[in-house]
Write a protein that holds these residues in place. Structure first.
Motif, PDB file in Angstrom:
ATOM      1  N   LEU A   9       0.825  -1.205   0.000  1.00 51.93           N
ATOM      2  CA  LEU A   9       0.000   0.000   0.000  1.00 51.93           C
ATOM      3  C   LEU A   9       0.861   1.256   0.000  1.00 51.93           C
ATOM      4  CD1 LEU A   9      -2.894   1.108   0.106  1.00 51.93           C
ATOM      5  CD2 LEU A   9      -2.716   1.080   2.602  1.00 51.93           C
ATOM      6  N   PHE A  10       1.969   1.229   0.735  1.00 49.41           N
ATOM      7  CA  PHE A  10       2.888   2.374   0.768  1.00 49.41           C
ATOM      8  C   PHE A  10       3.431   2.668  -0.627  1.00 49.41           C
ATOM      9  CE2 PHE A  10       7.251   3.937   0.910  1.00 49.41           C
ATOM     10  CZ  PHE A  10       7.146   5.047   1.726  1.00 49.41           C
ATOM     11  N   ILE A  11       3.959   1.647  -1.288  1.00 52.48           N
ATOM     12  CA  ILE A  11       4.519   1.832  -2.626  1.00 52.48           C
ATOM     13  C   ILE A  11       3.446   2.291  -3.605  1.00 52.48           C
ATOM     14  CG2 ILE A  11       5.610   0.641  -4.566  1.00 52.48           C
ATOM     15  CD1 ILE A  11       6.964  -1.202  -2.542  1.00 52.48           C
ATOM     16  N   THR A  12       2.289   1.669  -3.552  1.00 47.35           N
ATOM     17  CA  THR A  12       1.212   1.984  -4.499  1.00 47.35           C
ATOM     18  C   THR A  12       0.677   3.391  -4.302  1.00 47.35           C
ATOM     19  OG1 THR A  12       0.579  -0.365  -4.529  1.00 47.35           O
ATOM     20  CG2 THR A  12      -1.015   1.225  -5.381  1.00 47.35           C
ATOM     21  N   ALA A  13       0.415   3.776  -3.059  1.00 50.01           N
ATOM     22  CA  ALA A  13      -0.174   5.086  -2.781  1.00 50.01           C
ATOM     23  C   ALA A  13       0.760   6.225  -3.187  1.00 50.01           C
ATOM     24  CB  ALA A  13      -0.537   5.190  -1.301  1.00 50.01           C
ATOM     25  N   TRP A  14       2.027   6.152  -2.771  1.00 53.79           N
ATOM     26  CA  TRP A  14       2.960   7.222  -3.124  1.00 53.79           C
ATOM     27  C   TRP A  14       3.256   7.239  -4.609  1.00 53.79           C
ATOM     28  CZ3 TRP A  14       3.512  11.190  -0.253  1.00 53.79           C
ATOM     29  CH2 TRP A  14       3.429  11.083   1.132  1.00 53.79           C
ATOM     30  N   ASN A  15       3.240   6.083  -5.218  1.00 54.61           N
ATOM     31  CA  ASN A  15       3.427   6.034  -6.668  1.00 54.61           C
ATOM     32  C   ASN A  15       2.306   6.780  -7.386  1.00 54.61           C
ATOM     33  OD1 ASN A  15       4.144   5.214  -9.359  1.00 54.61           O
ATOM     34  ND2 ASN A  15       2.734   3.504  -9.158  1.00 54.61           N
ATOM     35  N   ILE A  16       1.080   6.550  -6.971  1.00 52.79           N
ATOM     36  CA  ILE A  16      -0.064   7.205  -7.611  1.00 52.79           C
ATOM     37  C   ILE A  16       0.005   8.721  -7.424  1.00 52.79           C
ATOM     38  CG2 ILE A  16      -2.567   7.481  -7.503  1.00 52.79           C
ATOM     39  CD1 ILE A  16      -2.751   4.499  -6.845  1.00 52.79           C
TER      40      ILE A  16
END
Length: 215
Positions: free
Chosen positions: A12-19
Protein backbone atom coordinates in the motif's frame (compact mmCIF):
# COMPACT_ATOMS: atom_id res chain seq x y z
CA UNK A 1 2.36 -17.44 7.10
CA UNK A 2 2.65 -14.44 4.78
CA UNK A 3 2.74 -11.81 7.54
CA UNK A 4 -0.17 -10.26 5.65
CA UNK A 5 -0.50 -6.98 7.61
CA UNK A 6 3.16 -6.05 7.09
CA UNK A 7 3.20 -7.02 3.42
CA UNK A 8 -0.09 -5.20 2.90
CA UNK A 9 1.39 -2.01 4.40
CA UNK A 10 4.48 -2.30 2.20
CA UNK A 11 2.42 -2.77 -0.95
CA UNK A 12 0.00 0.00 0.00
CA UNK A 13 2.89 2.37 0.77
CA UNK A 14 4.52 1.83 -2.63
CA UNK A 15 1.21 1.98 -4.50
CA UNK A 16 -0.17 5.09 -2.78
CA UNK A 17 2.96 7.22 -3.12
CA UNK A 18 3.43 6.03 -6.67
CA UNK A 19 -0.06 7.21 -7.61
CA UNK A 20 0.31 10.60 -5.92
CA UNK A 21 3.68 11.52 -7.42
CA UNK A 22 2.86 9.94 -10.78
CA UNK A 23 -0.18 12.16 -11.22
CA UNK A 24 1.69 15.33 -10.24
CA UNK A 25 4.97 14.79 -12.09
CA UNK A 26 3.77 12.96 -15.19
CA UNK A 27 0.90 15.34 -15.87
CA UNK A 28 3.24 18.34 -15.54
CA UNK A 29 5.81 16.77 -17.86
CA UNK A 30 3.17 15.82 -20.41
CA UNK A 31 1.67 19.31 -20.33
CA UNK A 32 5.04 21.01 -20.94
CA UNK A 33 6.01 18.58 -23.70
CA UNK A 34 2.64 18.82 -25.46
CA UNK A 35 2.40 22.61 -25.42
CA UNK A 36 5.98 23.19 -26.62
CA UNK A 37 6.33 20.34 -29.13
CA UNK A 38 5.50 22.50 -32.14
CA UNK A 39 7.70 25.35 -30.97
CA UNK A 40 10.78 23.42 -29.88
CA UNK A 41 12.56 20.52 -31.51
CA UNK A 42 13.90 19.54 -28.09
CA UNK A 43 10.43 18.94 -26.66
CA UNK A 44 9.39 17.07 -29.80
CA UNK A 45 12.39 14.74 -29.46
CA UNK A 46 11.69 14.43 -25.74
CA UNK A 47 8.16 13.25 -26.50
CA UNK A 48 9.37 10.52 -28.85
CA UNK A 49 12.12 9.61 -26.39
CA UNK A 50 9.54 8.83 -23.71
CA UNK A 51 7.19 7.08 -26.12
CA UNK A 52 10.00 4.88 -27.44
CA UNK A 53 10.52 3.53 -23.92
CA UNK A 54 7.13 1.81 -24.20
CA UNK A 55 8.68 -0.68 -26.63
CA UNK A 56 11.58 -1.73 -24.37
CA UNK A 57 10.74 -4.83 -22.30
CA UNK A 58 11.70 -4.78 -18.64
CA UNK A 59 13.67 -8.00 -19.11
CA UNK A 60 16.14 -6.16 -21.35
CA UNK A 61 17.14 -3.66 -18.67
CA UNK A 62 16.61 -5.90 -15.65
CA UNK A 63 20.20 -6.94 -14.96
CA UNK A 64 21.77 -3.47 -15.46
CA UNK A 65 18.99 -2.03 -13.31
CA UNK A 66 19.77 -4.42 -10.47
CA UNK A 67 23.40 -3.25 -10.44
CA UNK A 68 22.43 0.43 -10.48
CA UNK A 69 19.79 0.02 -7.78
CA UNK A 70 22.28 -1.78 -5.55
CA UNK A 71 24.97 0.87 -6.17
CA UNK A 72 22.61 3.72 -5.21
CA UNK A 73 21.09 1.77 -2.25
CA UNK A 74 17.60 1.95 -3.76
CA UNK A 75 16.71 -1.68 -3.04
CA UNK A 76 13.93 -0.66 -0.65
CA UNK A 77 10.35 0.59 -0.68
CA UNK A 78 11.38 4.19 -1.39
CA UNK A 79 13.55 3.15 -4.32
CA UNK A 80 10.75 0.96 -5.68
CA UNK A 81 8.32 3.86 -5.52
CA UNK A 82 10.73 6.09 -7.45
CA UNK A 83 11.27 3.43 -10.13
CA UNK A 84 7.53 2.87 -10.60
CA UNK A 85 7.09 6.61 -11.19
CA UNK A 86 9.87 6.63 -13.79
CA UNK A 87 8.85 3.48 -15.61
CA UNK A 88 5.23 4.61 -15.76
CA UNK A 89 6.10 7.86 -17.53
CA UNK A 90 6.07 6.59 -21.16
CA UNK A 91 2.47 5.38 -21.11
CA UNK A 92 1.25 8.17 -18.84
CA UNK A 93 2.81 10.92 -20.96
CA UNK A 94 1.22 9.33 -24.03
CA UNK A 95 -2.21 9.41 -22.36
CA UNK A 96 -1.85 12.85 -20.81
CA UNK A 97 -0.57 14.36 -24.06
CA UNK A 98 -3.63 13.18 -25.95
CA UNK A 99 -5.84 14.77 -23.31
CA UNK A 100 -3.95 18.07 -23.15
CA UNK A 101 -4.36 18.53 -26.92
CA UNK A 102 -8.11 18.80 -26.39
CA UNK A 103 -7.83 21.64 -23.86
CA UNK A 104 -8.15 25.03 -25.61
CA UNK A 105 -5.01 27.16 -25.43
CA UNK A 106 -7.29 30.18 -24.98
CA UNK A 107 -7.86 29.17 -21.36
CA UNK A 108 -4.15 29.46 -20.64
CA UNK A 109 -3.84 32.73 -22.54
CA UNK A 110 -6.69 34.21 -20.50
CA UNK A 111 -5.00 33.15 -17.28
CA UNK A 112 -1.70 34.70 -18.40
CA UNK A 113 -3.48 37.97 -19.23
CA UNK A 114 -4.88 37.95 -15.69
CA UNK A 115 -1.33 37.79 -14.35
CA UNK A 116 -0.96 34.06 -13.66
CA UNK A 117 2.53 32.60 -13.76
CA UNK A 118 3.27 29.36 -15.68
CA UNK A 119 3.01 27.12 -12.61
CA UNK A 120 -0.23 28.84 -11.61
CA UNK A 121 -1.65 28.28 -15.09
CA UNK A 122 -0.93 24.59 -14.79
CA UNK A 123 -2.04 23.90 -11.21
CA UNK A 124 -5.04 26.25 -11.14
CA UNK A 125 -6.34 25.92 -14.70
CA UNK A 126 -5.05 22.84 -16.48
CA UNK A 127 -4.55 20.39 -13.62
CA UNK A 128 -8.21 20.44 -12.45
CA UNK A 129 -9.41 19.97 -16.04
CA UNK A 130 -7.33 16.80 -16.30
CA UNK A 131 -9.36 15.07 -13.57
CA UNK A 132 -10.76 12.33 -15.88
CA UNK A 133 -7.24 11.46 -17.04
CA UNK A 134 -5.96 11.61 -13.45
CA UNK A 135 -8.51 8.93 -12.58
CA UNK A 136 -7.43 6.76 -15.51
CA UNK A 137 -3.72 7.07 -14.72
CA UNK A 138 -4.36 6.42 -11.02
CA UNK A 139 -6.29 3.24 -11.73
CA UNK A 140 -3.78 1.91 -14.25
CA UNK A 141 -0.89 2.73 -11.90
CA UNK A 142 -2.66 1.05 -9.00
CA UNK A 143 -3.34 -2.14 -10.95
CA UNK A 144 0.22 -2.30 -12.30
CA UNK A 145 1.99 -1.56 -9.00
CA UNK A 146 -0.24 -3.76 -6.87
CA UNK A 147 0.05 -6.77 -9.20
CA UNK A 148 3.70 -6.43 -10.17
CA UNK A 149 5.87 -9.38 -9.26
CA UNK A 150 9.06 -9.23 -11.32
CA UNK A 151 10.43 -5.84 -10.28
CA UNK A 152 10.09 -6.40 -6.51
CA UNK A 153 11.49 -9.91 -6.97
CA UNK A 154 14.78 -8.75 -8.50
CA UNK A 155 15.18 -5.45 -6.64
CA UNK A 156 13.98 -5.85 -3.04
CA UNK A 157 16.61 -7.42 -0.81
CA UNK A 158 15.07 -7.06 2.67
CA UNK A 159 12.36 -9.69 3.38
CA UNK A 160 10.59 -7.23 5.69
CA UNK A 161 10.09 -4.83 2.78
CA UNK A 162 8.62 -7.38 0.39
CA UNK A 163 5.25 -6.87 -1.25
CA UNK A 164 2.18 -9.09 -1.14
CA UNK A 165 3.02 -10.69 -4.47
CA UNK A 166 6.39 -11.90 -3.21
CA UNK A 167 4.86 -13.17 0.03
CA UNK A 168 2.90 -15.78 -1.94
CA UNK A 169 6.15 -17.73 -2.35
CA UNK A 170 5.76 -19.07 1.18
CA UNK A 171 3.13 -21.59 0.01
CA UNK A 172 5.48 -23.11 -2.57
CA UNK A 173 7.60 -25.86 -1.04
CA UNK A 174 10.23 -28.09 -2.57
CA UNK A 175 7.99 -31.16 -2.57
CA UNK A 176 4.48 -29.80 -1.97
CA UNK A 177 2.24 -26.75 -2.25
CA UNK A 178 -0.46 -25.68 0.22
CA UNK A 179 -3.11 -24.97 -2.41
CA UNK A 180 -5.95 -24.31 0.04
CA UNK A 181 -4.01 -21.61 1.92
CA UNK A 182 -2.40 -20.31 -1.26
CA UNK A 183 -5.66 -19.65 -3.08
CA UNK A 184 -7.20 -18.06 0.00
CA UNK A 185 -4.23 -15.69 0.12
CA UNK A 186 -4.48 -15.04 -3.64
CA UNK A 187 -8.08 -13.92 -3.21
CA UNK A 188 -7.09 -11.47 -0.47
CA UNK A 189 -4.34 -10.03 -2.67
CA UNK A 190 -6.57 -9.71 -5.75
CA UNK A 191 -9.60 -8.32 -3.92
CA UNK A 192 -8.51 -4.62 -3.89
CA UNK A 193 -7.74 -4.70 -7.62
CA UNK A 194 -11.00 -6.37 -8.52
CA UNK A 195 -13.02 -3.98 -6.39
CA UNK A 196 -11.33 -0.94 -7.91
CA UNK A 197 -11.75 -2.22 -11.44
CA UNK A 198 -15.46 -3.01 -10.99
CA UNK A 199 -16.23 0.49 -9.72
CA UNK A 200 -13.90 2.47 -11.98
CA UNK A 201 -13.72 0.49 -15.23
CA UNK A 202 -15.61 3.19 -17.15
CA UNK A 203 -12.82 5.67 -16.33
CA UNK A 204 -10.22 3.24 -17.64
CA UNK A 205 -11.96 2.74 -20.98
CA UNK A 206 -12.94 6.37 -21.54
CA UNK A 207 -9.58 7.69 -20.34
CA UNK A 208 -7.53 5.43 -22.59
CA UNK A 209 -9.67 6.32 -25.60
CA UNK A 210 -9.43 10.04 -24.84
CA UNK A 211 -5.71 10.00 -24.15
CA UNK A 212 -4.85 8.04 -27.28
CA UNK A 213 -5.96 10.78 -29.67
CA UNK A 214 -3.44 11.05 -32.46
CA UNK A 215 -1.55 14.34 -32.55
Amino acid sequence: MTDFPLMFRNTLFITAWNIIFTIITNSAAAYAITRYRKQSRFFNLLYYYFISAMFIPFNVIMLPLVREVSAFHMDNDFGMTFLYIIFGMPLNIFLYSGFVKQIPVALEEAAVMDGAKPYQVFFKVIFPLMAPMHATVAILSFMWTWNDFLMPLVLLSDPKQQTLQLAQYVFQGQFSTNYNLAFASYVLVLAPVLIMYVFFQRYIISGVLTGSVKG
